[in-house]
Design a protein around this motif. Structure first.
Motif, short mmCIF file in Angstrom:
data_model
loop_
_atom_site.label_atom_id
_atom_site.label_comp_id
_atom_site.label_asym_id
_atom_site.label_seq_id
_atom_site.Cartn_x
_atom_site.Cartn_y
_atom_site.Cartn_z
N GLY A 1 57.03 19.84 -7.28
CA GLY A 1 56.07 20.59 -6.47
C GLY A 1 54.84 20.98 -7.28
N THR A 2 55.08 21.46 -8.49
CA THR A 2 53.97 21.83 -9.38
C THR A 2 53.14 20.61 -9.72
OG1 THR A 2 55.29 23.61 -10.31
CG2 THR A 2 53.41 22.85 -11.62
N MET A 3 53.79 19.49 -10.00
CA MET A 3 53.06 18.27 -10.33
C MET A 3 52.23 17.79 -9.13
SD MET A 3 53.45 17.67 -13.46
CE MET A 3 52.75 16.04 -13.60
N ALA A 4 52.79 17.87 -7.94
CA ALA A 4 52.04 17.47 -6.75
C ALA A 4 50.80 18.35 -6.58
CB ALA A 4 52.93 17.54 -5.51
N ASP A 5 50.97 19.65 -6.75
CA ASP A 5 49.82 20.57 -6.65
C ASP A 5 48.77 20.26 -7.71
OD1 ASP A 5 51.06 21.85 -4.55
OD2 ASP A 5 51.80 23.53 -5.78
N THR A 6 49.22 19.99 -8.93
CA THR A 6 48.30 19.72 -10.04
C THR A 6 47.50 18.45 -9.80
OG1 THR A 6 49.77 20.84 -11.58
CG2 THR A 6 48.17 19.35 -12.54
N ILE A 7 48.11 17.47 -9.14
CA ILE A 7 47.43 16.21 -8.86
C ILE A 7 46.56 16.32 -7.61
CG2 ILE A 7 47.78 13.77 -8.27
CD1 ILE A 7 50.44 13.95 -9.83
N GLY A 8 46.92 17.23 -6.72
CA GLY A 8 46.18 17.38 -5.48
C GLY A 8 46.81 16.63 -4.32
N PHE A 9 48.10 16.36 -4.44
CA PHE A 9 48.84 15.64 -3.40
C PHE A 9 49.90 16.57 -2.81
CE2 PHE A 9 48.39 11.09 -5.31
CZ PHE A 9 47.06 11.09 -5.00
N THR A 10 50.51 16.12 -1.75
CA THR A 10 51.68 16.81 -1.23
C THR A 10 52.91 16.21 -1.92
OG1 THR A 10 51.86 15.26 0.60
CG2 THR A 10 50.63 17.28 1.01
N ARG A 11 53.97 16.97 -1.93
CA ARG A 11 55.19 16.49 -2.57
C ARG A 11 55.66 15.22 -1.88
NH1 ARG A 11 60.42 20.14 -4.10
NH2 ARG A 11 61.52 18.46 -5.13
N SER A 12 56.18 14.27 -2.69
CA SER A 12 56.55 12.96 -2.16
C SER A 12 57.77 12.41 -2.90
CB SER A 12 55.38 12.00 -2.34
OG SER A 12 55.78 10.66 -2.20
N PRO A 13 58.59 11.61 -2.23
CA PRO A 13 59.72 10.97 -2.91
C PRO A 13 59.25 10.01 -4.01
CG PRO A 13 59.89 10.66 -0.53
CD PRO A 13 58.59 11.34 -0.79
N PHE A 14 58.00 9.57 -3.94
CA PHE A 14 57.48 8.65 -4.95
C PHE A 14 57.38 9.32 -6.32
CE2 PHE A 14 55.82 6.68 -1.03
CZ PHE A 14 56.46 5.45 -1.16
N GLN A 15 57.36 10.63 -6.35
CA GLN A 15 57.29 11.32 -7.63
C GLN A 15 58.52 11.02 -8.49
OE1 GLN A 15 55.95 15.01 -5.40
NE2 GLN A 15 55.36 15.43 -7.51
N PHE A 16 59.66 10.82 -7.86
CA PHE A 16 60.88 10.45 -8.58
C PHE A 16 60.68 9.10 -9.25
CE2 PHE A 16 65.22 8.71 -8.78
CZ PHE A 16 65.87 9.73 -9.46
N GLU A 17 60.05 8.18 -8.53
CA GLU A 17 59.76 6.86 -9.09
C GLU A 17 58.75 6.94 -10.23
OE1 GLU A 17 58.80 4.14 -5.91
OE2 GLU A 17 60.44 4.94 -4.69
N ILE A 18 57.74 7.79 -10.08
CA ILE A 18 56.75 7.98 -11.14
C ILE A 18 57.43 8.54 -12.39
CG2 ILE A 18 54.69 9.30 -11.83
CD1 ILE A 18 54.11 7.01 -9.88
N ALA A 19 58.39 9.44 -12.21
CA ALA A 19 59.13 9.99 -13.35
C ALA A 19 59.80 8.88 -14.14
CB ALA A 19 60.16 11.01 -12.87
N PHE A 20 60.45 7.95 -13.44
CA PHE A 20 61.17 6.90 -14.14
C PHE A 20 60.24 5.80 -14.65
CE2 PHE A 20 64.66 9.24 -12.55
CZ PHE A 20 65.59 9.13 -13.57
N ALA A 21 59.10 5.61 -14.03
CA ALA A 21 58.09 4.72 -14.61
C ALA A 21 57.61 5.30 -15.94
CB ALA A 21 56.91 4.54 -13.65
N ASN A 22 57.41 6.60 -15.99
CA ASN A 22 57.02 7.26 -17.24
C ASN A 22 58.14 7.18 -18.28
OD1 ASN A 22 54.28 8.68 -17.45
ND2 ASN A 22 54.89 9.00 -15.33
N LEU A 23 59.38 7.25 -17.84
CA LEU A 23 60.50 7.10 -18.78
C LEU A 23 60.47 5.70 -19.39
CD1 LEU A 23 62.98 8.28 -20.13
CD2 LEU A 23 64.33 7.53 -18.14
N GLY A 24 60.15 4.71 -18.60
CA GLY A 24 60.01 3.35 -19.13
C GLY A 24 58.90 3.26 -20.18
N LEU A 25 57.77 3.94 -19.92
CA LEU A 25 56.68 3.97 -20.89
C LEU A 25 57.12 4.67 -22.18
CD1 LEU A 25 53.60 4.88 -18.66
CD2 LEU A 25 54.25 2.64 -19.55
#
Length: 188
Positions: free
Chosen positions: A63-87
């Protein structure tokens, strides 16, 4: 936190990499050794730790990350987390002693596909939607562009250094900047 602090935080990892590499290379025995140190600091601090931080942030505080980016909370944030884990995993691999410059270029390109795509998305949201939130147009935009670009440049630069023996290594490649053994043979 103020807008500036929220916006600049992603650059902390870049600053950590730069300061660490500068301190570590003060007495580097050669250009190659200094370049290797810069690559490792960049890979582990800027790409590895920065991406690991983003993984945790997206998993723990979506929720905090969505607010910081300027988006609403989304299930895609879980995918972004794991894309970052890959990085992060790629960054840690690039920091290993056995990683070659070619492997580091490839890791930089892989990171670039995600991060440069994210940068394009940030710019689009900035101009199309007027999204000036700190997680969209601030330090994250700079980091998304810089992280892979610097990683690729450092590895490319190492590939351009001449292959040198121990005596030449101490003099930073007495044969000359960017001269390969094959070119030296052509000259003789």
């Amino acid at each position: 936190m103020t807008y500036t602090m929220k916006s600049a935080f992603p650059l902390f990892w870049v600053l950590l990499a730069v300061v660490g590499a500068l301190l570590r290379t003060r007495r580097s025995p050669s250009r190659r050794a200094a370049l290797e140190t810069w690559q490792r600091w960049w890979a582990v601090a800027a790409l590895g730790c920065g991406s690991l931080w983003m993984t945790v942030a997206f998993l723990v505080g979506p929720g905090t990350m969505a607010d910081t980016i300027g988006f609403t909370r989304s299930p895609f944030q879980f995918e972004i987390a794991f894309a970052n884990l890959g990085l992060a995993v790629m960054g840690l691999r690039a920091a290993s002693r056995s990683a070659t410059p070619r492997e580091r270029v490839t890791i930089g390109l892989g990171a670039g596909m995600f991060l440069w795509g994210a940068a394009v998305g940030h710019v689009h949201q900035w101009f199309a939607q007027g999204d000036h939130e700190p997680g969209n147009t601030g330090g994250v935009l700079i980091a998304d562009i810089l992280l892979p670009a610097v990683m690729i440049f450092l590895a490319w630069r190492e590939q351009r250094l001449p292959v040198a023996g121990p005596a030449e290594e101490q003099t930073d490649g007495a044969a000359g900047h960017g001269t390969s053994p094959a070119r030296l043979a052509e000259r003789t």
